[in-house]
Design an enzyme around this catalytic site. Structure first.
Site, PDB file in Angstrom:
ATOM      1  N   SER A 119       0.601  -1.310   0.128  1.00 48.88           N
ATOM      2  CA  SER A 119      -0.027  -0.003  -0.139  1.00 48.88           C
ATOM      3  C   SER A 119       0.730   1.359  -0.057  1.00 48.88           C
ATOM      4  O   SER A 119       1.980   1.335   0.555  1.00 48.88           O
ATOM      5  CB  SER A 119      -0.891  -0.111   1.149  1.00 48.88           C
ATOM      6  OG  SER A 119      -1.523   1.279   1.423  1.00 48.88           O
ATOM      7  N   TYR A 143      -1.900   0.448  10.565  1.00 46.45           N
ATOM      8  CA  TYR A 143      -2.302  -0.321   8.960  1.00 46.45           C
ATOM      9  C   TYR A 143      -1.162  -0.376   8.264  1.00 46.45           C
ATOM     10  O   TYR A 143      -0.473  -1.374   7.741  1.00 46.45           O
ATOM     11  CB  TYR A 143      -3.388   0.256   8.418  1.00 46.45           C
ATOM     12  CG  TYR A 143      -3.457  -0.203   6.970  1.00 46.45           C
ATOM     13  CD1 TYR A 143      -4.037  -1.816   6.801  1.00 46.45           C
ATOM     14  CD2 TYR A 143      -3.434   0.787   6.059  1.00 46.45           C
ATOM     15  CE1 TYR A 143      -4.314  -2.010   5.418  1.00 46.45           C
ATOM     16  CE2 TYR A 143      -3.821   0.370   4.493  1.00 46.45           C
ATOM     17  CZ  TYR A 143      -3.984  -0.993   4.289  1.00 46.45           C
ATOM     18  OH  TYR A 143      -4.034  -1.468   2.984  1.00 46.45           O
ATOM     19  N   LYS A 147       1.618  -3.499   6.874  1.00 43.33           N
ATOM     20  CA  LYS A 147       2.050  -3.850   5.619  1.00 43.33           C
ATOM     21  C   LYS A 147       3.497  -3.591   5.441  1.00 43.33           C
ATOM     22  O   LYS A 147       4.038  -4.339   4.649  1.00 43.33           O
ATOM     23  CB  LYS A 147       1.279  -2.788   4.709  1.00 43.33           C
ATOM     24  CG  LYS A 147      -0.225  -2.946   4.617  1.00 43.33           C
ATOM     25  CD  LYS A 147      -0.369  -3.830   3.420  1.00 43.33           C
ATOM     26  CE  LYS A 147      -1.677  -4.662   3.798  1.00 43.33           C
ATOM     27  NZ  LYS A 147      -1.911  -5.707   2.724  1.00 43.33           N
TER      28      LYS A 147
HETATM   29  N1  LIG Z   1      -8.544  -0.449  -1.302  1.00 39.94           N
HETATM   30  C1  LIG Z   1      -7.560  -0.192  -1.553  1.00 39.94           C
HETATM   31  O1  LIG Z   1      -7.542   1.184  -1.626  1.00 39.94           O
HETATM   32  C2  LIG Z   1      -6.343  -0.568  -1.066  1.00 39.94           C
HETATM   33  C3  LIG Z   1      -4.828   0.398  -1.107  1.00 39.94           C
HETATM   34  C4  LIG Z   1      -3.641  -0.302  -0.824  1.00 39.94           C
HETATM   35  C5  LIG Z   1      -3.708  -1.609  -0.397  1.00 39.94           C
HETATM   36  N2  LIG Z   1      -4.610  -2.194  -0.499  1.00 39.94           N
HETATM   37  C6  LIG Z   1      -4.649  -3.648   0.060  1.00 39.94           C
HETATM   38  O2  LIG Z   1      -5.273  -4.531  -0.956  1.00 39.94           O
HETATM   39  C7  LIG Z   1      -5.824  -5.779  -0.240  1.00 39.94           C
HETATM   40  C8  LIG Z   1      -7.311  -6.129  -0.474  1.00 39.94           C
HETATM   41  O3  LIG Z   1      -7.931  -4.877   0.011  1.00 39.94           O
HETATM   42  P1  LIG Z   1      -9.384  -4.716  -0.422  1.00 39.94           P
HETATM   43  O4  LIG Z   1      -9.608  -3.252  -0.419  1.00 39.94           O
HETATM   44  O5  LIG Z   1     -10.055  -5.656  -1.294  1.00 39.94           O
HETATM   45  O6  LIG Z   1     -10.048  -5.076   1.064  1.00 39.94           O
HETATM   46  P2  LIG Z   1     -11.316  -6.116   1.349  1.00 39.94           P
HETATM   47  O7  LIG Z   1     -11.322  -5.886   2.692  1.00 39.94           O
HETATM   48  O8  LIG Z   1     -12.430  -5.846   0.400  1.00 39.94           O
HETATM   49  O9  LIG Z   1     -10.610  -7.604   1.184  1.00 39.94           O
HETATM   50  C9  LIG Z   1      -9.718  -8.074   2.021  1.00 39.94           C
HETATM   51  C10 LIG Z   1     -10.361  -9.845   2.049  1.00 39.94           C
HETATM   52  O10 LIG Z   1      -9.499 -10.577   2.789  1.00 39.94           O
HETATM   53  C11 LIG Z   1     -10.347 -11.265   3.813  1.00 39.94           C
HETATM   54  N3  LIG Z   1      -9.264 -11.670   4.892  1.00 39.94           N
HETATM   55  C12 LIG Z   1      -9.132 -10.659   5.885  1.00 39.94           C
HETATM   56  N4  LIG Z   1      -8.270 -11.546   6.655  1.00 39.94           N
HETATM   57  C13 LIG Z   1      -8.315 -12.442   6.379  1.00 39.94           C
HETATM   58  C14 LIG Z   1      -7.649 -13.688   6.911  1.00 39.94           C
HETATM   59  N5  LIG Z   1      -6.887 -13.641   8.197  1.00 39.94           N
HETATM   60  N6  LIG Z   1      -7.890 -14.834   6.574  1.00 39.94           N
HETATM   61  C15 LIG Z   1      -8.569 -15.052   5.506  1.00 39.94           C
HETATM   62  N7  LIG Z   1      -9.125 -13.958   4.742  1.00 39.94           N
HETATM   63  C16 LIG Z   1      -8.851 -12.685   5.328  1.00 39.94           C
HETATM   64  C17 LIG Z   1     -11.456 -10.514   4.088  1.00 39.94           C
HETATM   65  O11 LIG Z   1     -12.619 -11.166   4.339  1.00 39.94           O
HETATM   66  C18 LIG Z   1     -11.759  -9.782   2.712  1.00 39.94           C
HETATM   67  O12 LIG Z   1     -12.427 -10.416   1.651  1.00 39.94           O
HETATM   68  C19 LIG Z   1      -5.235  -5.552   1.289  1.00 39.94           C
HETATM   69  O13 LIG Z   1      -4.147  -6.251   1.490  1.00 39.94           O
HETATM   70  C20 LIG Z   1      -5.060  -4.236   1.261  1.00 39.94           C
HETATM   71  O14 LIG Z   1      -4.242  -3.891   2.258  1.00 39.94           O
HETATM   72  C21 LIG Z   1      -5.961  -1.957  -0.697  1.00 39.94           C
END
Ligand SMILES: NC(=O)c1ccc[n+]([C@@H]2O[C@H](COP(=O)([O-])OP(=O)(O)OC[C@H]3O[C@@H](n4cnc5c(N)ncnc54)[C@H](O)[C@@H]3O)[C@@H](O)[C@H]2O)c1
Length: 332
Positions: A119, A143, A147
């Site tokens: 991130s 957070y 990461k």
């Molecule tokens: N959305 C953004 O703008 C953004 C930006 C930077 C990084 N990210 C990273 O992208 C990734 C996905 O983010 P997202 O926005 O799709 O979030 P999200 O919450 O929609 O998806 C995360 C998924 O992981 C699952 N999960 C969480 N902990 C778990 C565990 N211990 N075991 C099994 N499943 C688990 C949740 O149920 C969920 O379905 C994350 O790693 C996040 O840090 C997202």
């Protein structure tokens, strides 16, 4: 079993489900592991969904083995900054230790390629508001730290073993599948485009603007918004890169162009056909005025070419999905 399988942890979540869809559509054999704490069963449009947690060593090892997994794409994480401030250990445990467990299982089962969802939060508040991959990392919340610690673990494990990885540092991800099949269903989402879409369909009375006195052209925060389909495509490019035997790398995943809060809200208003009701609030502590990616390296390294640059499509796709959600899953 044929071609190697790809395990997508967190594949029932927002970004992971778009990657699963693109992988499946391109003929890859994909398996999702998600504990459904924040994800949705019906978001998984290809391959089996194993409901379970990344902390469950036995389960993760069994999935890697039974599905002949060759590559892991690791999205599973908790992602709410304010929640991480209130409960840091939850984030270090779920995100950082969770990544450690998945890596441990990869080593034990001979999985030697890994794509990690990092991130822009690892940069904190970079000088000048623009971050390239060599900008010092200095996260300002648990957070972001969770990461960055995962990135370090990945770096060290790769150095000590045959594992190779691509870590992608996403900037602000928005939009949804232009085919309207999946989108962001996250409850209590905090990303501006999602919040604005929720306002348009009547789930929120207004859209807060946090900070109107930043040293930016219109006083509001500037961010690099990237369409989720382009983020997903970067993962397919990372897959090809790793399959070609190329070395581990960490890359920004953004467009390299910033939009202010007011610009985003104007785009949502255009797509909705009416201006939004906004509410001006004080700055949130820790929000940088500007956060934009230097995004040359990902194009050069992965040959990734974004297809959805520009706010209008991102906003249209976000709105279309929000209307569908509202019709199918009205709030209780
Ligand atoms: N959305 C953004 O703008 C953004 C930006 C930077 C990084 N990210 C990273 O992208 C990734 C996905 O983010 P997202 O926005 O799709 O979030 P999200 O919450 O929609 O998806 C995360 C998924 O992981 C699952 N999960 C969480 N902990 C778990 C565990 N211990 N075991 C099994 N499943 C688990 C949740 O149920 C969920 O379905 C994350 O790693 C996040 O840090 C997202």
């Amino acid at each position: 079993m044929g071609a190697e399988g790809i395990l997508v942890t967190g594949g029932a979540g927002y970004i992971g489900s778009h990657v699963v869809r693109q992988l499946g559509a391109s003929g890859e054999r994909v398996v999702t592991l998600d504990n459904l704490s924040r994800g949705f069963r019906d978001a998984v449009t290809y391959g089996p969904l194993v409901v379970g947690d990344t902390s469950d060593r036995e389960l993760v090892r069994r999935v890697l083995r039974e599905h002949s997994i060759g590559i892991v794409m690791h999205f599973a994480a908790l992602t709410v900054v304010s929640e991480s401030v209130a409960d840091p250990l939850k984030y270090y445990s779920n995100n950082t230790a969770g990544t450690g467990t998945v890596l441990e299982c990869c080593l034990a089962e001979g999985v030697d390629r890994f794509v990690f969802s990092s991130s822009a939060a690892v940069y904190g508040v970079p000088n000048g508001g623009i971050a390239d991959e060599d900008t010092p990392t200095a996260p300002i919340n648990p957070y972001g730290s969770s990461k960055l610690m995962s990135e370090w673990m990945l770096r060290d494990v790769s150095a000590a073993s045959g594992l190779r990885h691509v870590a992608l540092r996403y900037f602000n991800v928005g939009g949804s599948d232009p085919g309207g099949r999946i989108g962001q269903s996250t409850p209590q989402a905090t990303l501006l485009t999602k919040v604005a879409a929720e306002h348009v369909v009547g789930k929120r009375p207004d859209v807060p603007i946090f900070g109107t006195d930043y040293p930016t052209p219109d006083g509001t925060g500037v961010r690099d918004y990237i369409h989720v389909e382009d983020v997903a495509a970067a993962h397919l490019a990372a897959l090809a890169y790793l399959r070609a035997g190329r070395p581990s790398v960490t890359l920004n995943c953004g467009y390299g162009r910033g939009h202010s809060v007011r610009e985003v809200l104007a785009a949502v208003g255009r797509a909705a056909g009416r201006p939004l009701v906004t509410r001006e609030e004080a700055r949130r502590p820790g929000d940088p005025p500007t956060l934009i990616a230097r995004a040359d390296r990902i194009r050069e390294t992965l040959g990734w070419v974004p297809r959805y640059e520009g706010l209008d499509q991102l906003v249209r796709d976000a709105l279309r999905w929000e209307h569908r959600l509202q019709a199918e899953r009205p709030p209780i």
